[in-house]
Structure formats: structure tokens, C-alpha cells
Design a protein around this motif. Structure first.
Motif, mmCIF file in Angstrom:
data_model
loop_
_atom_site.group_PDB
_atom_site.id
_atom_site.type_symbol
_atom_site.label_atom_id
_atom_site.label_comp_id
_atom_site.label_asym_id
_atom_site.label_seq_id
_atom_site.Cartn_x
_atom_site.Cartn_y
_atom_site.Cartn_z
ATOM 1 N N TYR A 87 0.797 -1.107 0.010
ATOM 2 C CA TYR A 87 0.045 -0.016 0.014
ATOM 3 C C TYR A 87 0.733 1.270 -0.161
ATOM 4 O O TYR A 87 0.691 2.124 -0.786
ATOM 5 N N MET A 88 1.911 1.160 0.861
ATOM 6 C CA MET A 88 2.722 2.440 1.048
ATOM 7 C C MET A 88 3.823 2.625 0.037
ATOM 8 O O MET A 88 4.583 3.384 0.146
ATOM 9 N N LYS A 89 3.764 1.444 -0.705
ATOM 10 C CA LYS A 89 5.049 1.211 -1.701
ATOM 11 C C LYS A 89 6.384 1.529 -1.203
ATOM 12 O O LYS A 89 7.458 1.956 -1.866
ATOM 13 N N GLN A 90 6.921 0.920 -0.034
ATOM 14 C CA GLN A 90 8.037 0.747 0.502
ATOM 15 C C GLN A 90 8.748 -0.148 0.311
ATOM 16 O O GLN A 90 8.143 -1.300 0.137
ATOM 17 N N PRO A 91 10.041 -0.213 -0.216
ATOM 18 C CA PRO A 91 10.843 -1.328 -0.426
ATOM 19 C C PRO A 91 10.953 -2.295 0.752
ATOM 20 O O PRO A 91 11.085 -2.032 1.775
ATOM 21 N N PRO A 92 10.957 -3.631 0.203
ATOM 22 C CA PRO A 92 11.049 -4.650 1.210
ATOM 23 C C PRO A 92 12.483 -4.352 1.814
ATOM 24 O O PRO A 92 13.461 -4.189 1.059
ATOM 25 N N SER A 93 12.297 -4.800 3.110
ATOM 26 C CA SER A 93 13.671 -4.486 3.808
ATOM 27 C C SER A 93 13.933 -5.834 4.580
ATOM 28 O O SER A 93 13.137 -6.422 5.311
ATOM 29 N N LEU A 94 15.340 -6.249 4.629
ATOM 30 C CA LEU A 94 15.795 -7.343 5.701
ATOM 31 C C LEU A 94 15.487 -7.057 7.014
ATOM 32 O O LEU A 94 15.292 -8.151 7.709
ATOM 33 N N ASN A 95 15.276 -5.930 7.390
ATOM 34 C CA ASN A 95 15.147 -5.454 8.835
ATOM 35 C C ASN A 95 13.523 -5.797 9.182
ATOM 36 O O ASN A 95 13.545 -6.485 10.121
ATOM 37 N N TYR A 96 12.592 -6.185 8.221
ATOM 38 C CA TYR A 96 11.296 -6.783 8.540
ATOM 39 C C TYR A 96 11.797 -8.119 9.093
ATOM 40 O O TYR A 96 10.972 -8.953 9.764
ATOM 41 N N LEU A 97 12.625 -8.803 8.251
ATOM 42 C CA LEU A 97 12.808 -10.215 8.576
ATOM 43 C C LEU A 97 13.496 -10.372 9.917
ATOM 44 O O LEU A 97 12.860 -11.184 10.682
ATOM 45 N N TRP A 98 14.486 -9.458 10.152
ATOM 46 C CA TRP A 98 15.050 -9.639 11.545
ATOM 47 C C TRP A 98 14.013 -9.420 12.518
ATOM 48 O O TRP A 98 14.300 -10.101 13.652
ATOM 49 N N ALA A 99 13.507 -8.395 12.417
ATOM 50 C CA ALA A 99 12.310 -8.049 13.314
ATOM 51 C C ALA A 99 11.519 -9.319 13.700
ATOM 52 O O ALA A 99 10.981 -9.683 14.558
ATOM 53 N N GLY A 100 10.788 -9.982 12.681
ATOM 54 C CA GLY A 100 10.275 -11.161 12.578
ATOM 55 C C GLY A 100 10.905 -12.163 13.413
ATOM 56 O O GLY A 100 10.338 -12.979 14.333
ATOM 57 N N LEU A 101 12.221 -12.401 13.221
ATOM 58 C CA LEU A 101 12.938 -13.376 13.835
ATOM 59 C C LEU A 101 12.825 -13.010 15.293
ATOM 60 O O LEU A 101 12.957 -13.943 16.220
ATOM 61 N N CYS A 102 13.230 -11.738 15.557
ATOM 62 C CA CYS A 102 13.070 -11.435 17.032
ATOM 63 C C CYS A 102 11.696 -11.840 17.601
ATOM 64 O O CYS A 102 11.564 -12.218 18.882
ATOM 65 N N LEU A 103 10.632 -11.502 16.998
ATOM 66 C CA LEU A 103 9.557 -11.839 17.574
ATOM 67 C C LEU A 103 9.255 -13.422 17.683
ATOM 68 O O LEU A 103 8.612 -14.052 18.657
ATOM 69 N N CYS A 104 9.825 -14.181 16.664
ATOM 70 C CA CYS A 104 9.637 -15.594 17.042
ATOM 71 C C CYS A 104 10.468 -15.922 18.397
ATOM 72 O O CYS A 104 9.916 -17.029 18.950
ATOM 73 N N GLY A 105 11.325 -15.231 18.881
ATOM 74 C CA GLY A 105 12.090 -15.538 20.022
ATOM 75 C C GLY A 105 11.482 -15.113 21.042
ATOM 76 O O GLY A 105 11.031 -15.859 22.217
ATOM 77 N N ALA A 106 10.603 -13.983 20.869
ATOM 78 C CA ALA A 106 9.601 -13.489 22.009
ATOM 79 C C ALA A 106 8.534 -14.641 22.106
ATOM 80 O O ALA A 106 8.160 -15.098 23.327
ATOM 81 N N VAL A 107 8.190 -15.110 21.005
ATOM 82 C CA VAL A 107 6.877 -15.894 21.079
ATOM 83 C C VAL A 107 7.494 -17.367 21.560
ATOM 84 O O VAL A 107 6.871 -17.962 22.707
ATOM 85 N N TRP A 108 8.599 -17.796 21.461
ATOM 86 C CA TRP A 108 9.283 -19.021 22.223
ATOM 87 C C TRP A 108 9.195 -18.504 23.630
ATOM 88 O O TRP A 108 8.865 -19.759 24.349
ATOM 89 N N PHE A 109 9.774 -17.628 24.182
ATOM 90 C CA PHE A 109 10.026 -17.594 25.469
ATOM 91 C C PHE A 109 8.787 -17.375 26.172
ATOM 92 O O PHE A 109 8.501 -17.900 27.330
ATOM 93 N N ILE A 110 7.526 -16.511 25.463
ATOM 94 C CA ILE A 110 6.643 -16.222 26.477
ATOM 95 C C ILE A 110 5.422 -17.429 26.344
ATOM 96 O O ILE A 110 4.797 -17.541 27.364
ATOM 97 N N PHE A 111 5.641 -18.518 25.343
ATOM 98 C CA PHE A 111 4.797 -19.276 25.296
ATOM 99 C C PHE A 111 5.451 -20.657 25.868
ATOM 100 O O PHE A 111 4.684 -21.872 25.677
ATOM 101 N N ARG A 112 6.682 -20.800 26.051
ATOM 102 C CA ARG A 112 7.246 -22.143 26.496
ATOM 103 C C ARG A 112 6.545 -22.664 28.048
ATOM 104 O O ARG A 112 6.112 -21.579 28.662
ATOM 105 N N ALA A 113 6.426 -23.759 28.229
ATOM 106 C CA ALA A 113 5.961 -24.203 29.310
ATOM 107 C C ALA A 113 6.876 -23.940 30.706
ATOM 108 O O ALA A 113 7.767 -23.843 30.703
#
Length: 113
Positions: A87-113
């Protein structure tokens, strides 16, 4: 429908509204005074709240508060990246990937038993 599925669907829909409320005015209303953009954004945000509040209430019945927050952040990034690129026509950035990977880590920590 399971509470977690309902929560995810409502949060996703609410994030679509909120992303437009927060950022679409940068593209569509840049020629208008900021107060006009703010009032239109508030109008859009009303719909976001009509979805987000029930989503959080439903989600809190099956998730801990921290889990609900991290889920929200994952959904936010999942909605924001396509919005930014398509929509905003911003170029894709690897920073989105890194942010997503950081969130995957956050998901793992918060949802682990």
C-alpha cells in the motif's frame, strides 16, 4: 470456534484498521491539515477498538497477559509488512525479517511451558 482462533481473527482485523488509521494518512491525506488526518484516523480507530477489545477479552480467557501481548505484536508485524510494501510502496527490507525473527524468539519465550 475456539477462543484462540477467534482472538487471532479479531486481532488481525483490528490491526488492519489500526494500521490504516496510523499510517494511511501519510499517503492519502498529506495535503490536508494534521487535524483532519487525526479526526479521520480516530474514526477509523473506532472500528479497531470495536474488534480489539472483544479480542483481548476472549483471548484473556485462554492466554496469559504476556502471551496476549506478544501475539498482538506478531499480528501487528504480519499486517504492517504487507501494508508497507503493497500500500505504501516502501521497498522490502531485511529489517522486517530480523524483526520477525526477534518476535519468533519472543513467542518462544512467552509460550514455553
Amino acid at each position: 470456534m475456539p477462543a484462540i482462533v477467534t482472538t487471532v481473527l479479531l486481532l488481525t482485523a483490528s490491526n488492519v484498521f489500526m494500521t490504516f488509521a496510523w499510517y494511511a494518512h501519510l499517503k492519502d491525506l498529506s495535503h490536508k491539515p494534521w487535524i483532519v488526518a487525526a479526526l479521520i484516523s480516530w474514526g477509523i480507530a473506532l472500528f479497531e477498538y470495536l474488534l480489539q477489545v472483544p479480542a483481548n477479552r476472549i483471548g484473556f480467557s485462554v492466554l496469559q497477559l504476556g502471551q496476549l501481548k506478544i501475539l498482538q505484536e506478531v499480528i501487528t508485524l504480519s499486517v504492517f509488512v504487507p501494508f508497507a510494501v503493497l500500500y505504501m510502496k516502501q521497498p522490502p527490507s531485511l529489517n522486517y525479517l530480523w524483526a520477525g525473527l526477534c518476535l519468533c524468539g519472543a513467542v518462544w519465550f512467552i509460550f514455553r511451558a
